[in-house]
Design a protein around this motif. Sequence first.
Motif, PDB file in Angstrom:
ATOM      1  N   GLU A  78       0.857  -1.184   0.000  1.00 31.68           N
ATOM      2  CA  GLU A  78       0.000   0.000   0.000  1.00 31.68           C
ATOM      3  C   GLU A  78       0.892   1.232   0.000  1.00 31.68           C
ATOM      4  O   GLU A  78       2.091   1.148   0.290  1.00 31.68           O
ATOM      5  CB  GLU A  78      -0.932   0.028   1.214  1.00 31.68           C
ATOM      6  N   ARG A 101      -8.431  -2.129   0.602  1.00 28.99           N
ATOM      7  CA  ARG A 101      -7.753  -2.527  -0.641  1.00 28.99           C
ATOM      8  C   ARG A 101      -6.658  -3.551  -0.351  1.00 28.99           C
ATOM      9  O   ARG A 101      -6.435  -4.481  -1.134  1.00 28.99           O
ATOM     10  CB  ARG A 101      -7.179  -1.274  -1.321  1.00 28.99           C
ATOM     11  N   ARG A 104      -8.310  -6.825  -0.114  1.00 25.10           N
ATOM     12  CA  ARG A 104      -8.663  -7.350  -1.452  1.00 25.10           C
ATOM     13  C   ARG A 104      -7.405  -7.836  -2.185  1.00 25.10           C
ATOM     14  O   ARG A 104      -7.421  -8.879  -2.841  1.00 25.10           O
ATOM     15  CB  ARG A 104      -9.348  -6.260  -2.288  1.00 25.10           C
TER      16      ARG A 104
END
Length: 370
Positions: A78, A101, A104
């Motif tokens: 990230e 995110r 995911r």
Amino acid sequence: MSSAALSFTVQVRSDVMPDDQREAVLANPGFGKTYTDHMVLATWTAGQGWHDGKVTAYGPLSLDPSAAVLHYAQEIFEGMKAYRHADGSVWTFRPKFNAARFVRSARRLALPELPETDFIESLRALVTTDQKWVPAGDAGESSLYLRPFMFASEAFLGVRPASVVTYCVIGSPAGAYFAGGLRPVSIWLSTDYTRAARGGTGEAKCGGNYAASLAAQVQAKDNGCDQVAFLDAVERRWVEELGGMNLFFVHGDGTIVTPELTGTILEGVTRASILELAGDLGLTVKEGRVSIDEWRDGAASGEITEVFACGTAAVVTPIGRLAWQGGEVVIGDHEVDGGVGAVTSSIRQALLDVQYGRVADSRGWMTRLA
Ligand SMILES: Cc1ncc(COP(=O)(O)O)c(C=O)c1O
């Protein structure tokens, strides 16, 4: 498997960088060159789940040469920032978006999910320990870039999801992306390479996507361009995104359009935020398909008045030129505004004002870290 929240034990090192040296770094940090004194580490094993969370001295990791990540690229990451506000407090922007995110991405790469609370606490643990490393907000657009990542550390050469995984967060002070003032960048349209195909990993933030984009980025440089834009892998017609940023097209009627999420585009937090903010600025937003002919013809005719890219690192980047094998088109009116359009500037300013605490955070996007 343990489902209790991770806790991060803080092991403060005795040899932190002296104040004067750190201040010299913060005065001119560049990007991704210097790291804070500490980092976060945690381990996941198939038997125990997440454990051994800690903040410890920043330094090299020891990996077995057979560690799966080195062979099969089972890795995700990230990218976010910590911003210092005028009162000295330190905040980050929409960390739940990044946490979701990350989950995911983990699912797509068959890595273990890190719960949202652990993700946000890991950022808080590092930033609290190294808060002197967050540059002053009044020095323009400086911030502390935060890089959480997770990789298969199991020593095993079989191709299967690893049963030992490492989570790490590092922090790196970052200066204004456009140090000499905002300037439009040029984009090379890649026709030799695509970035992602349906069913692939395009919407995950995994290292392999970026490895696969580098040859195209080299072509962009060889053709005198700053960055590369990718088309869809099936028809080679629909505009997707840049190697590390999403795209927006500004039309003369005040509509802004961004390519819709098809499973091959990374859903940016900046993109999502612009979709929400644009209404405040009197703009109509649309997610839809944008063909490369529409981009070329619209820029040439002046119907597309501005194009910009967006992402955490550069916030909003104006695009002044699109080039491809055998042609190019200039976007916007360089005579009037130096190529930085009014819509691009106002969206950029609106985002920065929220991130640096200069306007009220009416959407609850900011989370305090220190
Ligand atoms: C491929 C790609 N697209 C888009 C983005 C923009 O995402 P965000 O706004 O979350 O930084 C990034 C950067 O993270 C990226 O790597």
